[in-house]
Design a protein around this motif. Structure first.
Motif, PDB file in Angstrom:
ATOM      1  N   THR A 158       0.831  -1.204   0.000  1.00  0.00           N
ATOM      2  CA  THR A 158       0.000   0.000   0.000  1.00  0.00           C
ATOM      3  C   THR A 158       0.867   1.255   0.000  1.00  0.00           C
ATOM      4  O   THR A 158       0.588   2.223  -0.716  1.00  0.00           O
ATOM      5  N   ILE A 161       2.170   2.003  -3.415  1.00  0.00           N
ATOM      6  CA  ILE A 161       1.166   2.622  -4.283  1.00  0.00           C
ATOM      7  C   ILE A 161       1.017   4.102  -3.954  1.00  0.00           C
ATOM      8  O   ILE A 161       0.974   4.959  -4.840  1.00  0.00           O
ATOM      9  N   TYR A 203      -1.407   6.211 -14.283  1.00  0.00           N
ATOM     10  CA  TYR A 203      -1.076   5.841 -12.899  1.00  0.00           C
ATOM     11  C   TYR A 203      -1.730   4.518 -12.518  1.00  0.00           C
ATOM     12  O   TYR A 203      -1.126   3.670 -11.857  1.00  0.00           O
ATOM     13  N   LEU A 204      -2.965   4.369 -12.971  1.00  0.00           N
ATOM     14  CA  LEU A 204      -3.691   3.134 -12.672  1.00  0.00           C
ATOM     15  C   LEU A 204      -2.944   1.931 -13.249  1.00  0.00           C
ATOM     16  O   LEU A 204      -2.783   0.898 -12.592  1.00  0.00           O
ATOM     17  N   ALA A 205      -2.457   2.104 -14.489  1.00  0.00           N
ATOM     18  CA  ALA A 205      -1.738   1.000 -15.140  1.00  0.00           C
ATOM     19  C   ALA A 205      -0.449   0.669 -14.372  1.00  0.00           C
ATOM     20  O   ALA A 205      -0.142  -0.496 -14.123  1.00  0.00           O
ATOM     21  N   ASN A 207       0.191   1.230 -11.236  1.00  0.00           N
ATOM     22  CA  ASN A 207      -0.132   0.606  -9.956  1.00  0.00           C
ATOM     23  C   ASN A 207      -0.687  -0.800 -10.114  1.00  0.00           C
ATOM     24  O   ASN A 207      -0.524  -1.641  -9.226  1.00  0.00           O
ATOM     25  N   PHE A 208      -1.321  -1.055 -11.243  1.00  0.00           N
ATOM     26  CA  PHE A 208      -1.788  -2.416 -11.489  1.00  0.00           C
ATOM     27  C   PHE A 208      -0.590  -3.358 -11.572  1.00  0.00           C
ATOM     28  O   PHE A 208      -0.550  -4.407 -10.918  1.00  0.00           O
ATOM     29  N   VAL A 209       0.400  -2.961 -12.359  1.00  0.00           N
ATOM     30  CA  VAL A 209       1.605  -3.791 -12.484  1.00  0.00           C
ATOM     31  C   VAL A 209       2.282  -3.947 -11.117  1.00  0.00           C
ATOM     32  O   VAL A 209       2.664  -5.045 -10.711  1.00  0.00           O
ATOM     33  N   THR A 211       0.948  -3.764  -8.138  1.00  0.00           N
ATOM     34  CA  THR A 211       0.172  -4.652  -7.287  1.00  0.00           C
ATOM     35  C   THR A 211       0.462  -6.107  -7.609  1.00  0.00           C
ATOM     36  O   THR A 211       0.600  -6.948  -6.718  1.00  0.00           O
ATOM     37  N   ARG A 212       0.567  -6.382  -8.917  1.00  0.00           N
ATOM     38  CA  ARG A 212       0.843  -7.766  -9.322  1.00  0.00           C
ATOM     39  C   ARG A 212       2.224  -8.203  -8.839  1.00  0.00           C
ATOM     40  O   ARG A 212       2.418  -9.313  -8.381  1.00  0.00           O
TER      41      ARG A 212
END
Lengths: 251, 253
Positions: A158, A161, A203-205, A207-209, A211-212
């Motif tokens: 977290t 992010i 940013y979403l992209a 953070n998606f990576v 998170t993975r």
């Protein structure tokens, strides 16, 4: 919807991605070192170091990152001593001011996560390490730290992010990362919604990576916390058995 | 006469104002199995933990083989070992098995066993691995070598912990209530392993509540009461009325 414009915007904003990533990666790396240091000072340091760590965390968690960034970027140059020090070539660069403020800030938050993780490692296991004749540093490296990393990872994910998003603030001290590029584009096109929607999506992209990656690391490191599968293909005890990460994925 | 494996002289330990050990004299000869009995709070675990310096004695002497652990007292009156390196060296010669196993949960059973021999004793990796497998076989969990501790029963975990202790080639084995955290049906498997070790002639100090182990396996029984040794002797004497009245009462309860 003006798709050609969105596509063009995405392409333009993409030029800011490398700087966003560099800011994030560098600050995270420095921040983790700082976090471990602060947590160690707080837990095992002499009283004055422990108090210093507490005060540090209090100040850096209690004030806005933007204020800290301004103070470092505009404030440091006010001091003669700073301007004449060997650090000035670094500190006058907005890039390094950004790195400095992001690292100092994430280090404060991270130290609380790390401290909790250290405290959560069962004391008996530290005692067992001592009883085997391990020195304090060996027990820290082989037993305490590897387990603390596993315990800290979910909460630290977290924090990572949050840090990626916090890099957008550096646009205010002139850095042309994603948000900086977006702001310039808006001043040229006046199309606020489209540009910021694309910026948000980037940013979403990222953070998606991210998170993975964190989920993957967590999975790799926490085999001992999961129910045991019925069969296993990989035999332990091979050359890799010493590593912290053991015998890889399970079915 | 061979030297004692462990010798305690005038051992005292206080926690704040509370004196837990009030002058303990105890020696264990090489190959001797000593059971240490006593009701809770008698100081028996504290005494055992003083031997490998997990507790630092307030006063007195701790000898392991012919080495004495020197203690110094600082300005605040707190005692600590004069030489931490020496403490580590002695700990490596004295292995401990804990009540709650204390296996390292992020390592497999095999990794638990080889950790200290490789990283503390710096022994050859391949050799240690091979020996570790033999030890796991000996305690009957060879097939569990790549399990994590959390995937084992309590009895299996404790046997893994015993294998970990043996892998150090210790001169002395300390057992701190090794069966107290186990379900009754799992106690037997751990006691069987300990009995086999006693038969091998290993030096063992065992803090325990298992009267059958104290009576049948140990060479000597030491009964602690309120921080002093109340009585000691061969188990056949003590358990047949040769001990103190208090021991008779303790043994029958």
């Amino acid at each position: 919807m003006d798709f050609p414009f969105l596509l063009e915007t995405a392409r333009t904003l993409s030029s800011g991605i490398p700087l966003t990533l560099v800011l994030a990666v560098l600050s995270v790396s420095l921040g983790i070192v700082l976090a471990v240091l602060l947590a160690s000072m707080r837990l095992w340091g002499p009283r004055w170091l422990s108090l210093f760590a507490r005060a540090y965390v209090f100040v850096f968690r209690g004030t806005p990152l933007l204020v800290q960034m301004f103070l470092i970027y505009y404030g440091l140059g006010q001091f003669e001593a700073v301007r004449h020090s060997f650090l000035w070539p670094v500190l006058r660069e907005p890039f390094w001011c950004a790195i400095l403020s992001l690292s100092l800030n994430t280090g404060a938050y991270g130290s609380e996560i790390v401290r909790g993780a250290f405290l959560a490692v069962p004391f008996g296991q530290i005692e067992a390490a001592k009883a085997c004749g391990m020195s304090t540093t060996l027990a820290f490296r082989r037993i305490l730290l590897p387990q603390a990393v596993r315990l800290a990872l979910p909460a630290y994910g977290t924090e990572l992010i949050l840090l990626v998003k916090a890099t957008s603030l550096t646009s205010i001290i002139t850095l042309m990362e994603i948000t900086g590029v977006a702001a310039r584009l808006i001043s040229e096109t006046y199309r606020v919604v489209e540009v910021f929607v694309v910026a948000g999506a980037l940013y979403l992209a990222i953070n998606f990576v991210l998170t993975r990656i964190v989920a993957f690391a967590e999975h790799r490191l926490t085999a001992h916390l999961r129910a045991r599968p019925a069969t296993r293909g990989v035999a332990a005890g091979d050359a890799e058995a010493e590593d912290v990460v053991i015998s890889g994925e399970r079915a | 006469m061979t030297e004692d494996a462990v010798r305690l002289r005038g051992l005292r330990k206080s926690f704040g104002d509370h004196e837990v050990l009030k002058g303990i004299n105890l020696a264990a000869a090489q190959g001797e199995v000593v059971s240490i009995l006593g009701s809770s709070g008698s100081g028996k675990s504290t005494m055992l933990r003083c031997i490998n310096l997990l507790e630092i004695p307030t006063a007195g002497e701790v000898w392991v083989g012919n080495e004495r652990i020197e203690l110094v007292t600082d300005k605040k009156g707190i005692s600590r070992p004069a030489d931490p390196k020496k403490v580590q060296a002695i700990r490596a010669r004295v292995s401990m098995v804990f009540q709650s196993f204390n296996l390292w949960s992020h390592k497999t059973v095999l990794e638990n066993v080889v950790e200290a021999p490789i990283h503390v004793q710096k022994r050859d990796r391949a050799e240690v691995m091979e020996e570790a497998r033999a030890l796991l076989d000996k305690v009957g969990i060879a097939d569990k070598h790549d399990f994590y501790p959390s995937h084992l029963s309590g009895g299996q975990q404790q046997r893994a912990a015993i294998a970990r202790a043996l892998a150090m080639h210790p001169d002395v084995l300390l057992f701190d209530e090794p069966t107290s955290a186990l379900d009754p049906e799992l106690v037997g498997e751990v006691l069987r392993v300990m009995r086999a070790l006693a038969d091998e002639g290993r030096t063992m100090l065992v803090v325990t509540h298992e009267m059958s182990f104290a009576r049948d396996v140990s060479n000597r029984v030491v009964f602690l009461h309120q921080g002093v040794i109340d009585c000691e002797g061969a188990p056949q004497d003590l358990f047949n009325g040769g001990g103190s009245e208090r021991f008779a009462q303790f043994a029958s309860s």
